[in-house]
Design a protein around this motif. Structure first.
Motif, PDB file in Angstrom:
ATOM      1  N   MET A  47       0.844  -1.197   0.000  1.00  0.00           N
ATOM      2  CA  MET A  47       0.000   0.000   0.000  1.00  0.00           C
ATOM      3  C   MET A  47       0.878   1.246   0.000  1.00  0.00           C
ATOM      4  N   ALA A  48       0.524   2.215  -0.831  1.00  0.00           N
ATOM      5  CA  ALA A  48       1.153   3.539  -0.809  1.00  0.00           C
ATOM      6  C   ALA A  48       0.081   4.483  -0.279  1.00  0.00           C
ATOM      7  N   PRO A  49       0.248   4.965   0.960  1.00  0.00           N
ATOM      8  CA  PRO A  49      -0.807   5.789   1.562  1.00  0.00           C
ATOM      9  C   PRO A  49      -0.869   7.202   0.988  1.00  0.00           C
ATOM     10  N   TYR A  50      -2.071   7.654   0.728  1.00  0.00           N
ATOM     11  CA  TYR A  50      -2.364   9.016   0.277  1.00  0.00           C
ATOM     12  C   TYR A  50      -3.579   9.503   1.058  1.00  0.00           C
ATOM     13  N   ALA A  51      -3.753  10.804   1.117  1.00  0.00           N
ATOM     14  CA  ALA A  51      -4.946  11.377   1.753  1.00  0.00           C
ATOM     15  C   ALA A  51      -6.188  10.923   0.977  1.00  0.00           C
ATOM     16  N   ASP A  52      -7.314  10.763   1.671  1.00  0.00           N
ATOM     17  CA  ASP A  52      -8.547  10.279   1.034  1.00  0.00           C
ATOM     18  C   ASP A  52      -8.940  11.089  -0.198  1.00  0.00           C
ATOM     19  N   GLY A  53      -8.778  12.387  -0.157  1.00  0.00           N
ATOM     20  CA  GLY A  53      -9.210  13.232  -1.269  1.00  0.00           C
ATOM     21  C   GLY A  53      -8.163  13.471  -2.336  1.00  0.00           C
ATOM     22  N   TYR A  54      -6.964  12.889  -2.191  1.00  0.00           N
ATOM     23  CA  TYR A  54      -5.899  13.114  -3.169  1.00  0.00           C
ATOM     24  C   TYR A  54      -6.285  12.480  -4.502  1.00  0.00           C
ATOM     25  N   ALA A  55      -6.263  13.276  -5.577  1.00  0.00           N
ATOM     26  CA  ALA A  55      -6.625  12.787  -6.912  1.00  0.00           C
ATOM     27  C   ALA A  55      -5.359  12.450  -7.696  1.00  0.00           C
ATOM     28  N   HIS A  56      -5.262  11.213  -8.141  1.00  0.00           N
ATOM     29  CA  HIS A  56      -4.133  10.758  -8.952  1.00  0.00           C
ATOM     30  C   HIS A  56      -4.389  11.133 -10.414  1.00  0.00           C
ATOM     31  N   PRO A  57      -3.339  11.182 -11.255  1.00  0.00           N
ATOM     32  CA  PRO A  57      -3.504  11.545 -12.669  1.00  0.00           C
ATOM     33  C   PRO A  57      -4.496  10.671 -13.435  1.00  0.00           C
TER      34      PRO A  57
END
Length: 93
Positions: A47-57
């Motif tokens: 898993m690579a953690p990101y904030a819930d609202g982070y939008a990936h490309p």
């Protein structure tokens, strides 16, 4: 044959409210889990953690996951969402 996702998502919520992780490379789905958090990761998944609202490309949001097979790959560069790329069809005459 393993189930795979057909769109750019990082997990799929089942009808019972559980989740299935989606591999960011091949689209393979994990078994059904209580939640998509580090404590509930199936064996071999990363898993690579990101904030819930982070939008990936690619349009997906939040944490990214890799299945055991793709996590062991060493044929870099590994393209995210390889399962969504068009496949050239060759016609043999």
């Amino acid at each position: 044959m393993a189930a795979t996702a057909t769109e750019a998502v990082n997990f799929i919520t089942t009808s019972t409210g559980r989740v299935r992780l989606v591999c960011q490379v091949c689209g393979k789905l994990s078994r059904s889990l209580a939640s998509a958090c580090l404590a509930d990761l199936p064996d071999g998944w990363s898993m690579a953690p990101y904030a819930d609202g982070y939008a990936h490309p690619d349009g997906s949001t939040g944490d990214l996951f890799r299945c055991p097979t793709c996590d062991k790959r060493r044929d870099f560069p590994i393209s995210p969402r390889e399962y969504m790329k068009p496949v050239d069809v060759v016609t043999v005459i």
